[in-house]
Design a protein around this motif. Sequence first.
Motif, PDB file in Angstrom:
ATOM      1  N   ILE A  25       9.244  11.481 -46.345  1.00 33.19           N
ATOM      2  CA  ILE A  25       8.259  11.469 -45.254  1.00 33.19           C
ATOM      3  C   ILE A  25       8.950  11.799 -43.934  1.00 33.19           C
ATOM      4  O   ILE A  25       8.485  12.622 -43.147  1.00 33.19           O
ATOM      5  CB  ILE A  25       7.551  10.095 -45.174  1.00 33.19           C
ATOM      6  N   MET A  26      10.095  11.162 -43.712  1.00 39.78           N
ATOM      7  CA  MET A  26      10.834  11.377 -42.472  1.00 39.78           C
ATOM      8  C   MET A  26      11.312  12.828 -42.355  1.00 39.78           C
ATOM      9  O   MET A  26      11.152  13.462 -41.312  1.00 39.78           O
ATOM     10  CB  MET A  26      12.020  10.423 -42.399  1.00 39.78           C
ATOM     11  N   PHE A  52      10.018  18.178 -50.733  1.00 42.67           N
ATOM     12  CA  PHE A  52       9.282  17.323 -49.803  1.00 42.67           C
ATOM     13  C   PHE A  52       8.747  18.093 -48.605  1.00 42.67           C
ATOM     14  O   PHE A  52       7.853  17.629 -47.919  1.00 42.67           O
ATOM     15  CB  PHE A  52      10.184  16.210 -49.256  1.00 42.67           C
ATOM     16  N   LEU A  53       9.349  19.222 -48.329  1.00 41.87           N
ATOM     17  CA  LEU A  53       9.043  19.909 -47.084  1.00 41.87           C
ATOM     18  C   LEU A  53       7.857  20.846 -47.236  1.00 41.87           C
ATOM     19  O   LEU A  53       7.954  21.911 -47.807  1.00 41.87           O
ATOM     20  CB  LEU A  53      10.269  20.675 -46.580  1.00 41.87           C
ATOM     21  N   ALA A  54       6.734  20.429 -46.720  1.00 38.98           N
ATOM     22  CA  ALA A  54       5.507  21.226 -46.716  1.00 38.98           C
ATOM     23  C   ALA A  54       5.289  21.706 -45.296  1.00 38.98           C
ATOM     24  O   ALA A  54       4.458  21.182 -44.566  1.00 38.98           O
ATOM     25  CB  ALA A  54       4.338  20.392 -47.205  1.00 38.98           C
ATOM     26  N   ILE A  55       6.066  22.673 -44.896  1.00 38.12           N
ATOM     27  CA  ILE A  55       6.080  23.110 -43.504  1.00 38.12           C
ATOM     28  C   ILE A  55       5.028  24.190 -43.284  1.00 38.12           C
ATOM     29  O   ILE A  55       4.965  25.164 -44.010  1.00 38.12           O
ATOM     30  CB  ILE A  55       7.472  23.657 -43.124  1.00 38.12           C
ATOM     31  N   ASP A  56       4.214  23.992 -42.260  1.00 37.21           N
ATOM     32  CA  ASP A  56       3.224  24.982 -41.879  1.00 37.21           C
ATOM     33  C   ASP A  56       3.949  26.081 -41.116  1.00 37.21           C
ATOM     34  O   ASP A  56       4.473  25.871 -40.040  1.00 37.21           O
ATOM     35  CB  ASP A  56       2.164  24.313 -40.993  1.00 37.21           C
ATOM     36  N   LEU A  82       4.685   7.116 -39.702  1.00 37.68           N
ATOM     37  CA  LEU A  82       4.922   5.670 -39.715  1.00 37.68           C
ATOM     38  C   LEU A  82       3.921   4.959 -40.615  1.00 37.68           C
ATOM     39  O   LEU A  82       4.278   4.044 -41.358  1.00 37.68           O
ATOM     40  CB  LEU A  82       4.865   5.106 -38.295  1.00 37.68           C
ATOM     41  N   ASN A  83       2.675   5.393 -40.562  1.00 34.72           N
ATOM     42  CA  ASN A  83       1.648   4.804 -41.415  1.00 34.72           C
ATOM     43  C   ASN A  83       1.972   5.031 -42.895  1.00 34.72           C
ATOM     44  O   ASN A  83       1.824   4.119 -43.713  1.00 34.72           O
ATOM     45  CB  ASN A  83       0.275   5.385 -41.068  1.00 34.72           C
ATOM     46  N   GLU A  84       2.416   6.236 -43.229  1.00 32.88           N
ATOM     47  CA  GLU A  84       2.788   6.527 -44.615  1.00 32.88           C
ATOM     48  C   GLU A  84       3.928   5.622 -45.077  1.00 32.88           C
ATOM     49  O   GLU A  84       3.911   5.122 -46.200  1.00 32.88           O
ATOM     50  CB  GLU A  84       3.212   7.985 -44.768  1.00 32.88           C
ATOM     51  N   ALA A  99      15.631   5.276 -40.988  1.00 30.15           N
ATOM     52  CA  ALA A  99      15.773   6.342 -39.993  1.00 30.15           C
ATOM     53  C   ALA A  99      17.196   6.429 -39.458  1.00 30.15           C
ATOM     54  O   ALA A  99      17.772   7.518 -39.384  1.00 30.15           O
ATOM     55  CB  ALA A  99      14.787   6.124 -38.848  1.00 30.15           C
ATOM     56  N   LYS A 100      17.770   5.306 -39.094  1.00 31.20           N
ATOM     57  CA  LYS A 100      19.140   5.297 -38.549  1.00 31.20           C
ATOM     58  C   LYS A 100      20.139   5.852 -39.551  1.00 31.20           C
ATOM     59  O   LYS A 100      21.000   6.661 -39.204  1.00 31.20           O
ATOM     60  CB  LYS A 100      19.542   3.879 -38.149  1.00 31.20           C
TER      61      LYS A 100
END
Length: 129
Positions: A25-26, A52-56, A82-84, A99-100
């Motif tokens: 997700i991140m 994972f990368l579904a980039i528009d 964040l919600n995901e 994240a860190k």
Amino acid sequence: MHVLIDRITEKTGLDPTKVGPAIGIMLNFIAQNSSKEEVDALLVAFPAAEGFLAIDEARENTGLFGGLANKMNASVGVLAALNEMTSLGLSVEEIQEVAKETVQYTREKVGPEITNEIVSRVPGLAEIT
């Protein structure tokens, strides 16, 4: 990407079945707010992340309204990301730990210059890392 999952799991004690999707997700959110060169560097650092990368491809909106739309989309995007991650069962503190560690791993793999550029550009990333 399993190396990073193992690293985060060992450091934090988090469930690897939550850590893997959280990293995905991140990375997807980061990629949506990064240049093609930065995304390519991320794929070198995280070769398993490509799925994972579904980039528009049309994310490069320009002009006054395009720039405003990008900022609004990015703000909504950080909240969605964040919600995901919270829907995976991660707390805010656990999301920060993921994240860190992900950003630290990126610094080690692609270098501090590119990583710092990504962190400064991606909305909300500097605040949680």
